[in-house]
Every structure is written in structure tokens, then in C-alpha cells.
Write a protein that holds these residues in place. Structure first.
Motif, PDB file in Angstrom:
ATOM      1  N   GLU A 216       0.827  -1.208   0.000  1.00 12.22           N
ATOM      2  CA  GLU A 216       0.000   0.000   0.000  1.00 12.22           C
ATOM      3  C   GLU A 216       0.861   1.257   0.000  1.00 12.22           C
ATOM      4  O   GLU A 216       0.502   2.266  -0.622  1.00 12.22           O
ATOM      5  CB  GLU A 216      -0.940  -0.024   1.204  1.00 12.22           C
ATOM      6  N   ILE A 217       1.993   1.223   0.693  1.00 17.25           N
ATOM      7  CA  ILE A 217       2.912   2.359   0.669  1.00 17.25           C
ATOM      8  C   ILE A 217       3.432   2.586  -0.745  1.00 17.25           C
ATOM      9  O   ILE A 217       3.497   3.725  -1.228  1.00 17.25           O
ATOM     10  CB  ILE A 217       4.080   2.126   1.647  1.00 17.25           C
ATOM     11  N   ILE A 218       3.791   1.515  -1.418  1.00 13.74           N
ATOM     12  CA  ILE A 218       4.280   1.624  -2.801  1.00 13.74           C
ATOM     13  C   ILE A 218       3.197   2.184  -3.713  1.00 13.74           C
ATOM     14  O   ILE A 218       3.458   3.075  -4.538  1.00 13.74           O
ATOM     15  CB  ILE A 218       4.762   0.248  -3.293  1.00 13.74           C
ATOM     16  N   HIS A 219       1.976   1.685  -3.582  1.00 13.35           N
ATOM     17  CA  HIS A 219       0.866   2.205  -4.394  1.00 13.35           C
ATOM     18  C   HIS A 219       0.680   3.703  -4.158  1.00 13.35           C
ATOM     19  O   HIS A 219       0.442   4.469  -5.105  1.00 13.35           O
ATOM     20  CB  HIS A 219      -0.422   1.462  -4.058  1.00 13.35           C
ATOM     21  N   TYR A 220       0.768   4.106  -2.903  1.00 13.73           N
ATOM     22  CA  TYR A 220       0.591   5.515  -2.564  1.00 13.73           C
ATOM     23  C   TYR A 220       1.672   6.378  -3.209  1.00 13.73           C
ATOM     24  O   TYR A 220       1.373   7.436  -3.794  1.00 13.73           O
ATOM     25  CB  TYR A 220       0.617   5.672  -1.047  1.00 13.73           C
ATOM     26  N   ARG A 222       3.482   5.705  -5.865  1.00 16.16           N
ATOM     27  CA  ARG A 222       3.370   5.686  -7.329  1.00 16.16           C
ATOM     28  C   ARG A 222       2.178   6.494  -7.829  1.00 16.16           C
ATOM     29  O   ARG A 222       2.276   7.187  -8.847  1.00 16.16           O
ATOM     30  CB  ARG A 222       3.247   4.242  -7.817  1.00 16.16           C
ATOM     31  N   SER A 223       1.084   6.433  -7.112  1.00 20.72           N
ATOM     32  CA  SER A 223      -0.130   7.081  -7.610  1.00 20.72           C
ATOM     33  C   SER A 223      -0.240   8.545  -7.230  1.00 20.72           C
ATOM     34  O   SER A 223      -0.756   9.360  -7.998  1.00 20.72           O
ATOM     35  CB  SER A 223      -1.365   6.326  -7.098  1.00 20.72           C
ATOM     36  N   LYS A 224       0.264   8.917  -6.051  1.00 22.29           N
ATOM     37  CA  LYS A 224       0.074  10.272  -5.541  1.00 22.29           C
ATOM     38  C   LYS A 224       1.290  11.179  -5.716  1.00 22.29           C
ATOM     39  O   LYS A 224       1.139  12.395  -5.879  1.00 22.29           O
ATOM     40  CB  LYS A 224      -0.298  10.224  -4.056  1.00 22.29           C
ATOM     41  N   TRP A 225       2.488  10.605  -5.716  1.00 22.78           N
ATOM     42  CA  TRP A 225       3.676  11.458  -5.656  1.00 22.78           C
ATOM     43  C   TRP A 225       4.597  11.321  -6.854  1.00 22.78           C
ATOM     44  O   TRP A 225       5.217  12.285  -7.280  1.00 22.78           O
ATOM     45  CB  TRP A 225       4.428  11.210  -4.352  1.00 22.78           C
ATOM     46  N   LYS A 226       4.737  10.134  -7.415  1.00 20.56           N
ATOM     47  CA  LYS A 226       5.469   9.946  -8.665  1.00 20.56           C
ATOM     48  C   LYS A 226       6.843  10.616  -8.655  1.00 20.56           C
ATOM     49  O   LYS A 226       7.096  11.612  -9.337  1.00 20.56           O
ATOM     50  CB  LYS A 226       4.635  10.468  -9.838  1.00 20.56           C
ATOM     51  N   ASP A 227       7.726  10.074  -7.834  1.00 16.79           N
ATOM     52  CA  ASP A 227       9.114  10.553  -7.740  1.00 16.79           C
ATOM     53  C   ASP A 227       9.231  11.947  -7.137  1.00 16.79           C
ATOM     54  O   ASP A 227      10.202  12.667  -7.403  1.00 16.79           O
ATOM     55  CB  ASP A 227       9.803  10.505  -9.110  1.00 16.79           C
ATOM     56  N   LYS A 228       8.266  12.337  -6.330  1.00 14.94           N
ATOM     57  CA  LYS A 228       8.327  13.598  -5.591  1.00 14.94           C
ATOM     58  C   LYS A 228       8.632  13.315  -4.128  1.00 14.94           C
ATOM     59  O   LYS A 228       8.258  12.273  -3.585  1.00 14.94           O
ATOM     60  CB  LYS A 228       7.005  14.363  -5.699  1.00 14.94           C
ATOM     61  N   ASN A 229       9.304  14.251  -3.468  1.00 13.56           N
ATOM     62  CA  ASN A 229       9.569  14.112  -2.041  1.00 13.56           C
ATOM     63  C   ASN A 229       8.314  14.417  -1.239  1.00 13.56           C
ATOM     64  O   ASN A 229       7.475  15.226  -1.653  1.00 13.56           O
ATOM     65  CB  ASN A 229      10.672  15.087  -1.602  1.00 13.56           C
ATOM     66  N   ILE A 230       8.198  13.784  -0.084  1.00 11.07           N
ATOM     67  CA  ILE A 230       7.116  14.091   0.848  1.00 11.07           C
ATOM     68  C   ILE A 230       7.753  14.709   2.084  1.00 11.07           C
ATOM     69  O   ILE A 230       8.368  14.024   2.898  1.00 11.07           O
ATOM     70  CB  ILE A 230       6.302  12.845   1.219  1.00 11.07           C
ATOM     71  N   THR A 231       7.638  16.019   2.195  1.00 14.93           N
ATOM     72  CA  THR A 231       8.214  16.763   3.320  1.00 14.93           C
ATOM     73  C   THR A 231       7.168  17.776   3.792  1.00 14.93           C
ATOM     74  O   THR A 231       7.200  18.942   3.395  1.00 14.93           O
ATOM     75  CB  THR A 231       9.514  17.496   2.907  1.00 14.93           C
ATOM     76  N   PRO A 232       6.213  17.355   4.610  1.00 15.55           N
ATOM     77  CA  PRO A 232       5.138  18.263   5.032  1.00 15.55           C
ATOM     78  C   PRO A 232       5.668  19.520   5.714  1.00 15.55           C
ATOM     79  O   PRO A 232       6.593  19.471   6.521  1.00 15.55           O
ATOM     80  CB  PRO A 232       4.335  17.404   6.024  1.00 15.55           C
ATOM     81  N   ARG A 233       5.080  20.669   5.364  1.00 20.80           N
ATOM     82  CA  ARG A 233       5.480  21.937   5.977  1.00 20.80           C
ATOM     83  C   ARG A 233       4.246  22.668   6.457  1.00 20.80           C
ATOM     84  O   ARG A 233       3.120  22.368   6.066  1.00 20.80           O
ATOM     85  CB  ARG A 233       6.238  22.814   4.979  1.00 20.80           C
ATOM     86  N   VAL A 234       4.467  23.677   7.298  1.00 23.76           N
ATOM     87  CA  VAL A 234       3.343  24.446   7.813  1.00 23.76           C
ATOM     88  C   VAL A 234       3.073  25.654   6.929  1.00 23.76           C
ATOM     89  O   VAL A 234       2.266  25.612   6.029  1.00 23.76           O
ATOM     90  CB  VAL A 234       3.560  24.847   9.288  1.00 23.76           C
ATOM     91  N   ALA A 235       3.769  26.733   7.138  1.00 21.74           N
ATOM     92  CA  ALA A 235       3.537  27.923   6.336  1.00 21.74           C
ATOM     93  C   ALA A 235       4.877  28.532   5.949  1.00 21.74           C
ATOM     94  O   ALA A 235       5.853  28.444   6.693  1.00 21.74           O
ATOM     95  CB  ALA A 235       2.704  28.943   7.103  1.00 21.74           C
ATOM     96  N   TRP A 334       1.053  21.164   4.191  1.00 23.27           N
ATOM     97  CA  TRP A 334       1.007  20.091   5.187  1.00 23.27           C
ATOM     98  C   TRP A 334       0.197  18.934   4.612  1.00 23.27           C
ATOM     99  O   TRP A 334      -0.961  18.714   4.912  1.00 23.27           O
ATOM    100  CB  TRP A 334       0.391  20.584   6.485  1.00 23.27           C
ATOM    101  N   GLU A 335       0.830  18.182   3.757  1.00 25.64           N
ATOM    102  CA  GLU A 335       0.173  17.064   3.111  1.00 25.64           C
ATOM    103  C   GLU A 335       1.186  15.945   2.939  1.00 25.64           C
ATOM    104  O   GLU A 335       2.378  16.134   3.122  1.00 25.64           O
ATOM    105  CB  GLU A 335      -0.378  17.483   1.747  1.00 25.64           C
ATOM    106  N   GLY A 336       0.696  14.809   2.583  1.00 20.46           N
ATOM    107  CA  GLY A 336       1.586  13.678   2.408  1.00 20.46           C
ATOM    108  C   GLY A 336       1.206  12.488   3.266  1.00 20.46           C
ATOM    109  O   GLY A 336       1.638  11.370   3.019  1.00 20.46           O
ATOM    110  N   ASN A 337       0.367  12.701   4.279  1.00 16.80           N
ATOM    111  CA  ASN A 337      -0.110  11.588   5.104  1.00 16.80           C
ATOM    112  C   ASN A 337       1.023  10.703   5.606  1.00 16.80           C
ATOM    113  O   ASN A 337       0.979   9.478   5.503  1.00 16.80           O
ATOM    114  CB  ASN A 337      -1.114  10.741   4.308  1.00 16.80           C
TER     115      ASN A 337
END
Length: 430
Positions: A216-220, A222-235, A334-337
Motif C-alpha cells: 500500500e505504501i508503494i501504491h501511494y 506511485r499514484s500520488k507522488w510519482k518521484d516527488k519528495n514528501i516533506t510536510p510543511r506548515v507555512a 502540510w500534506e503527504g499523510n
């Protein structure tokens, strides 16, 4: 959750009574008791029938007798089992590690993990076996202040599994200066030299646990980020929060992240980089990791942040928003779950309160939090303390393993399964 369905109205009381029967049976059945040694998390806690976990996931309360009966697995048992095992096969089978890729998709999409191990040996074993897969690679940073026997345990595991290792350069993983950030970077330097061609690196601590399976992590990703970093930020901000005034606390919370005042960040950052604040947790692409290890801006940022407070809260999110950084996410907020966390400041807004107890601003989950956790879209959850709330991680681990095996496309090895629905293959009747 069909496999974890409650079947009787008086189930929880029934379980409390039946546990007493189990204690007697275990004392009179040495062969069965010896078999329990293969499942460290169940030795002191006894056995939790799947019906009990199902009831908790549905929001029902556990009988008080059960909560009182359960004790966290003793450290000596976890450490002793690893050290006294006759060979690596016994460790692998006894700790129920899954040692075959469960699908071609997973076998072709390797992940790297950086885990900070501090004070929860039983929880660490549960976390590691939940996320372990032979195609992944694991860098385990043992906190400098942790007992040496913890390091020896990890080294024993590393000697048995070629994809588990302790970083070649160790670091005191403090939570208030550059050390924690440097610990991750030390692991990354070793990870990029790994023979396994991993796609993303994920950092965890020994109080985290996965909500989603490896697939499920792999699916997430591949489907949501596609070689993008997930680094949640505030403002976005060019400077840190202002120092506290008279009568104000020494730190404040923005959104879901704890941000501390930092006079050092008043200095102009190198290369006119715009500073962002966010989470210390991430999912980073391999190319981005190679970038931060070689790019002059990343190196200068690291030096600039050397005396700052909690630089891991701005280092990753800032560099990931450089236009030319691999996997850059300039507009992401602030996204990326990444983590499901119940913050005290969000009670009544994002969640209905902590059913366990708060440690400072963070909820240590109790059994009543299980419905909220499994409904979260996040990949992982934090914070768990098996010593005080053992039912939570026990039930989550059983649920996670059932989901993992249900998604497998290869034959299931018997030792991959946890204990059957009842001790000694007997049906419970009250």
C-alpha cells in the motif's frame, strides 16, 4: 476486518475469564509454553484472541481485567531470545520475519528505512518485523544513551540479515540540536552505497508503527507522488517564530508541528534560501538524497543550522522546495499523510481527544484510539508506549500482518503467521 470479527455479546468478559484458563494451561503444557517463545510480544501479555482486537477496532471497551493482566514483554526476554538463538534461521523464523518478496511489484520497488532506536526494544522488534522485506534496506541508529545490549541485539540482527546495518558513523541522536539531523545524514551516506537500488527513504523512530502495508505504501508513492519528495510543511516564512514575550510559553505550535523559537535563524541563510518549517519526518527520493549529500547549498545549509534548535524541522522541507532539487515540491503544504498523530492542540478539531494519555503535546494511544488510527489515511502512526498501553500495538500488529498476508501473491510460510485464534488449537467456550 472479517477475520477479526467479534461473535458473542459477552465476548470481552468471556475473554477475561478465559485468559485465566490460559494461565493454568500454559503452566501445565511445557511444549506449548516453549512454542510461545517464538512470539516475543505475546510472552508476558498472554494471548489476545482476534475477537478482542476486532471489538476494540469497532470502538468497544476492553474488560478492565484484560488491561490489568497484560504486561509489556520484558526487555530481558527480547534481548535474550535474539542472543540465545542457535542460528539465524531460528531468529528469522522465531521472530516471524517475512523473508520473501510478497509480489513482483514489491520486489521491484525497494524502500530504505532509517530507524532511531532509543528505549523500546520490544516495540522496535515489532516495528522492524512489520516493515521488513528482503528487497528493502534498513539503517538502524541506536541512540548513544541506550544500553549497550540494545546495540548488540541490533548487531546480531544485522549479522543475520544482509539488508540491516548500523551506520558506519554513529551520532548521538539528541532531539534539540544538529545531532538528530546528522544521524539521518550518516545513514544516508551508507544507504547510497548499498547494493539495493531503493527508490525512497523513510525515517522512523521506535515509537512508530505502520498503518499501511508495504504494498500500500508503494501504491501511494506511485499514484500520488510519482518521484516527488514528501516533506510536510506548515507555512512559508523567511524567519522563525518570534521569541516568547513575558508570560508566553517558550515554544508554540503552528498547525500540526511543534516549532521552537530560534535566535540563530535570525542570521541570513546561505544562498538567499527561503526557510520553511515543517515535519522532521519524510519520504525522500534516492536522487534527492544524492543531491543533499553533494550539493553546495545543502552542505552550507547544514553548517548554517549547526547551532540551531531542531534543524530537522526546516532542513528537509527547505531543500525540497529548491526549484532544481530532484523531487522538489515547491507548492506542497502540510500534506503527504506521513504520520497519524493526535496533537493536544487539535483536540476537538481534528480528533475527538486522546483515549490514552498525553506526553507533552502528543497522544500516547490507548485502546480507545484504535478506530481513529485504522481510519487514518496516513502511512504510519505515532506515538505508542507498549509498557503503558500494550493492547494497542498488539492488535495493530495482528491486523497489519493479516492484511500483509492477504495481499501476498506467493505461498504463505507457516511461520509468517502469528499465533492461531486460540491457544493449543482449542476453541474457546464460556
Amino acid at each position: 476486518m472479517g477475520q477479526l470479527r467479534a461473535t458473542k455479546p459477552g465476548l470481552l468478559v468471556c475473554v477475561a475469564v478465559c485468559i485465566c484458563v490460559f494461565l493454568y494451561l500454559r503452566s501445565s503444557a511445557p511444549e506449548a509454553a516453549e512454542a510461545d517463545l517464538t512470539h516475543p510480544a505475546a510472552v508476558e501479555c498472554g494471548f489476545y484472541p482476534d475477537e478482542l482486537c476486532s471489538a476494540l477496532f469497532e470502538g468497544k471497551k476492553a474488560a478492565p481485567q484484560i488491561a490489568k493482566f497484560c504486561k509489556n514483554p520484558p526487555i530481558s526476554h527480547i534481548l535474550g531470545y535474539v542472543h540465545k538463538a542457535r542460528n539465524c534461521s531460528q531468529i528469522s523464523r522465531g521472530l516471524r520475519f517475512i523473508t520473501t518478496p510478497l509480489s513482483a511489484e514489491e520486489g521491484n520497488f525497494s524502500l530504505a528505512y532509517i530507524i532511531t532506536f532509543h528505549e523500546e526494544p520490544a516495540m522496535f522488534v515489532q516495528l522492524l518485523r512489520a516493515i521488513y522485506a528482503p528487497q528493502n534496506v534498513y539503517c538502524i541508529h541506536v541512540h548513544e544513551k541506550a544500553p549497550r545490549k540494545y546495540t548488540r541485539m541490533v548487531q546480531t540482527l544485522a549479522n543475520c540479515f544482509g539488508n540491516i546495518f548500523i551506520p558506519s558513523q554513529t551520532q548521538k541522536a539528541a532531539y534539540s540540536n544538529l545531532a538528530r539531523l546528522q544521524a539521518d545524514i550518516n545513514c544516508m551516506k551508507d544507504l547510497v552505497r548499498s547494493k539495493l537500488r531503493w527508490r525512497y527513504v523513510i525515517n522512523l523512530c521506535d515509537q512508530d508503527f505502520p498503518i499501511k502495508t508495504n504494498r500500500e505504501i508503494i501504491h501511494y508513492l506511485r499514484s500520488k507522488w510519482k518521484d516527488k519528495n514528501i516533506t510536510p510543511r506548515v507555512a512559508q516564512t523567511a524567519r522563525p517564530p518570534p521569541p516568547p514575550g513575558p508570560g508566553l510559553p517558550e515554544s508554540r505550535t503552528e498547525g500540526s508541528i511543534h516549532v521552537s523559537p530560534n535566535e540563530e535563524l535570525e542570521r541570513k541563510p546561505p544562498h538567499n534560501v527561503t526557510i520553511y518549517f515543517g515535519s522532521a519526518y519524510y519520504l525522500l527520493t534516492r536522487k534527492f538524497v544524492e543531491f543533499i549529500l553533494t550539493d553546495s547549498r545543502a552542505k552550507d545549509m547544514l553548517q548554517w543550522a549547526r547551532d540551531s534548535h531542531s534543524p530537522e524541522q526546516h532542513y528537509w522541507v527547505t531543500l525540497s522546495r529548491l526549484k532544481d532539487a530532484p523531487g522538489a515540491t515547491q507548492d506542497a503544504g502540510w500534506e503527504g499523510n506521513v504520520r497519524a498523530v493526535k496533537w493536544r492542540t487539535e483536540e476537538g478539531i481534528v480528533h475527538d481527544g486522546c483515549k490514552g494519555h498525553y506526553v507533552q503535546n502528543t497522544c500516547v494511544y490507548g485502546p480507545g484510539d484504535l478506530p481513529w488510527i485504522i481510519q487514518s489515511p496516513s502511512l504510519f502512526a505515532n506515538k505508542f508506549e507498549p509498557a503503558s498501553e500494550p493492547l494497542v500495538i498488539t492488535c495493530l500488529e495482528r491486523r497489519h500482518r493479516l492484511r500483509v498476508l492477504a495481499q501476498a501473491e506467493v505461498p504463505i510460510e507457516p511461520h509468517w503467521r502469528f499465533q492461531p485464534e486460540s491457544h493449543f488449537n482449542m476453541k474457546l467456550h464460556c
